[in-house]
Design a protein around this motif. Sequence first.
Motif, mmCIF file in Angstrom:
data_model
loop_
_atom_site.group_PDB
_atom_site.id
_atom_site.type_symbol
_atom_site.label_atom_id
_atom_site.label_comp_id
_atom_site.label_asym_id
_atom_site.label_seq_id
_atom_site.Cartn_x
_atom_site.Cartn_y
_atom_site.Cartn_z
ATOM 1 N N TYR A 4 0.826 -1.415 0.002
ATOM 2 C CA TYR A 4 -0.045 0.147 0.130
ATOM 3 C C TYR A 4 0.874 1.097 -0.011
ATOM 4 C CZ TYR A 4 -3.564 -3.297 1.507
ATOM 5 O OH TYR A 4 -4.353 -4.604 1.643
ATOM 6 N N ASP A 5 0.184 2.231 -0.638
ATOM 7 C CA ASP A 5 1.212 3.571 -0.706
ATOM 8 C C ASP A 5 0.935 3.980 0.697
ATOM 9 O OD1 ASP A 5 2.770 5.523 -1.917
ATOM 10 O OD2 ASP A 5 0.837 6.715 -2.724
ATOM 11 N N ASN A 6 2.035 4.892 1.095
ATOM 12 C CA ASN A 6 2.202 5.575 2.509
ATOM 13 C C ASN A 6 2.070 4.588 3.579
ATOM 14 O OD1 ASN A 6 2.281 8.117 1.372
ATOM 15 N ND2 ASN A 6 -0.215 8.092 1.044
ATOM 16 N N SER A 7 2.804 3.628 3.248
ATOM 17 C CA SER A 7 3.147 2.527 4.382
ATOM 18 C C SER A 7 4.314 2.004 4.311
ATOM 19 C CB SER A 7 1.970 1.509 4.325
ATOM 20 O OG SER A 7 2.206 0.594 2.729
ATOM 21 N N GLY A 8 4.938 1.027 5.265
ATOM 22 C CA GLY A 8 5.863 0.319 5.321
ATOM 23 C C GLY A 8 6.115 -0.751 6.268
ATOM 24 N N ALA A 9 7.123 -1.347 6.377
ATOM 25 C CA ALA A 9 7.438 -2.476 7.308
ATOM 26 C C ALA A 9 8.702 -2.590 7.742
ATOM 27 C CB ALA A 9 6.988 -3.776 6.587
ATOM 28 N N LEU A 10 9.061 -3.204 8.899
ATOM 29 C CA LEU A 10 10.244 -3.030 9.410
ATOM 30 C C LEU A 10 10.390 -4.640 10.003
ATOM 31 C CD1 LEU A 10 10.853 0.020 11.823
ATOM 32 C CD2 LEU A 10 12.209 -0.477 9.915
ATOM 33 N N PHE A 11 11.577 -5.056 9.369
ATOM 34 C CA PHE A 11 11.955 -6.597 10.049
ATOM 35 C C PHE A 11 13.228 -6.636 10.901
ATOM 36 C CE2 PHE A 11 9.654 -6.352 6.092
ATOM 37 C CZ PHE A 11 8.404 -7.112 6.264
ATOM 38 N N LYS A 12 13.482 -7.411 11.535
ATOM 39 C CA LYS A 12 14.731 -7.619 12.546
ATOM 40 C C LYS A 12 15.801 -7.891 11.624
ATOM 41 C CE LYS A 12 16.168 -9.015 16.798
ATOM 42 N NZ LYS A 12 16.386 -8.068 17.708
ATOM 43 N N ASN A 13 16.860 -7.381 11.864
ATOM 44 C CA ASN A 13 18.200 -7.558 11.149
ATOM 45 C C ASN A 13 18.981 -8.553 11.609
ATOM 46 O OD1 ASN A 13 20.395 -7.112 9.784
ATOM 47 N ND2 ASN A 13 21.032 -5.189 10.371
ATOM 48 N N LYS A 14 18.765 -9.663 10.957
ATOM 49 C CA LYS A 14 19.406 -11.036 11.644
ATOM 50 C C LYS A 14 20.892 -11.034 11.638
ATOM 51 C CE LYS A 14 15.212 -13.589 10.964
ATOM 52 N NZ LYS A 14 14.678 -14.666 10.273
ATOM 53 N N GLY A 25 13.739 -2.120 6.492
ATOM 54 C CA GLY A 25 12.539 -2.560 5.844
ATOM 55 C C GLY A 25 12.209 -1.618 4.605
ATOM 56 N N PRO A 26 11.164 -1.744 3.974
ATOM 57 C CA PRO A 26 10.897 -0.743 2.811
ATOM 58 C C PRO A 26 9.854 0.182 3.213
ATOM 59 C CG PRO A 26 9.809 -3.011 2.443
ATOM 60 C CD PRO A 26 10.598 -3.018 3.632
ATOM 61 N N LEU A 27 9.672 1.119 2.475
ATOM 62 C CA LEU A 27 8.785 2.273 3.060
ATOM 63 C C LEU A 27 8.324 3.025 1.577
ATOM 64 C CD1 LEU A 27 7.184 4.196 5.011
ATOM 65 C CD2 LEU A 27 9.385 5.471 4.778
ATOM 66 N N THR A 28 6.895 3.219 1.160
ATOM 67 C CA THR A 28 6.673 3.849 0.091
ATOM 68 C C THR A 28 5.601 5.006 0.320
ATOM 69 O OG1 THR A 28 6.447 1.698 -1.020
ATOM 70 C CG2 THR A 28 5.216 3.479 -1.759
ATOM 71 N N ILE A 29 6.137 6.151 -0.164
ATOM 72 C CA ILE A 29 5.486 7.363 0.169
ATOM 73 C C ILE A 29 5.226 7.976 -1.135
ATOM 74 C CG2 ILE A 29 5.503 9.756 1.575
ATOM 75 C CD1 ILE A 29 7.300 8.505 3.453
ATOM 76 N N ASN A 30 3.892 8.301 -1.541
ATOM 77 C CA ASN A 30 3.427 8.962 -2.617
ATOM 78 C C ASN A 30 4.041 8.413 -3.786
ATOM 79 O OD1 ASN A 30 1.769 10.815 -1.194
ATOM 80 N ND2 ASN A 30 3.611 12.419 -0.959
ATOM 81 N N ASP A 35 14.311 3.198 2.023
ATOM 82 C CA ASP A 35 14.790 2.113 2.855
ATOM 83 C C ASP A 35 14.528 2.777 4.228
ATOM 84 O OD1 ASP A 35 15.406 0.249 0.899
ATOM 85 O OD2 ASP A 35 17.357 1.389 0.488
ATOM 86 N N MET A 36 14.022 1.981 5.125
ATOM 87 C CA MET A 36 13.980 2.605 6.592
ATOM 88 C C MET A 36 14.869 1.829 7.398
ATOM 89 S SD MET A 36 10.124 2.918 8.606
ATOM 90 C CE MET A 36 9.488 1.500 7.625
ATOM 91 N N SER A 37 15.337 2.259 8.478
ATOM 92 C CA SER A 37 16.268 1.329 9.409
ATOM 93 C C SER A 37 15.699 1.949 10.650
ATOM 94 C CB SER A 37 17.740 1.788 9.309
ATOM 95 O OG SER A 37 18.050 1.694 7.729
ATOM 96 N N VAL A 54 15.336 7.167 7.395
ATOM 97 C CA VAL A 54 14.779 7.016 6.084
ATOM 98 C C VAL A 54 15.515 7.596 5.103
ATOM 99 C CG1 VAL A 54 12.644 7.433 4.644
ATOM 100 C CG2 VAL A 54 12.301 6.900 7.021
ATOM 101 N N GLN A 55 15.982 6.893 3.994
ATOM 102 C CA GLN A 55 16.625 7.387 2.786
ATOM 103 C C GLN A 55 15.866 6.622 1.609
ATOM 104 O OE1 GLN A 55 20.498 6.134 3.462
ATOM 105 N NE2 GLN A 55 20.430 4.029 2.790
ATOM 106 N N VAL A 56 16.417 7.435 0.457
ATOM 107 C CA VAL A 56 15.840 6.853 -0.907
ATOM 108 C C VAL A 56 16.407 5.683 -1.163
ATOM 109 C CG1 VAL A 56 15.948 7.507 -3.211
ATOM 110 C CG2 VAL A 56 15.842 9.544 -1.642
ATOM 111 N N LYS A 57 15.453 4.765 -1.796
ATOM 112 C CA LYS A 57 16.096 3.315 -1.967
ATOM 113 C C LYS A 57 17.288 3.316 -2.466
ATOM 114 C CE LYS A 57 14.094 -0.900 -3.270
ATOM 115 N NZ LYS A 57 14.379 -1.838 -2.236
ATOM 116 N N ASP A 58 18.246 2.365 -2.181
ATOM 117 C CA ASP A 58 19.725 2.281 -2.510
ATOM 118 C C ASP A 58 20.386 3.502 -2.822
ATOM 119 O OD1 ASP A 58 18.989 -0.474 -2.961
ATOM 120 O OD2 ASP A 58 18.146 -0.275 -4.733
#
Length: 79
Positions: A4-14, A25-30, A35-37, A54-58
């Motif tokens: 979904y737009d304007n959403s994201g998810a964080l996952f444990k960094n193993k 995890g990833p984040l999508t805004i508009n 990339d979210m940390s 948060v930073q621009v992907k890659d």
Amino acid sequence: MPDYDNSGALFKNKEKKGNQPDFRGPLTINGEQYDMSGWQKKDKNGESFLSLAVQVKDAWKKDGDAKAESNDDNPEDLF
């Protein structure tokens, strides 16, 4: 991910090493991908909280490419 737009998810960094984030995890805004940390921290009262960045992907890949293309032979380029 995310679906979904304007959403994201964080996952444990193993594979966390040193000061790397505890979560990623990833984040999508508009429609833009980021990339979210996240780091687990404690405040001065001992309460836990999550610090986010948060930073621009890659973006780290693009920064590396720009540094590789810079001309280190000319010191005037540094200023």
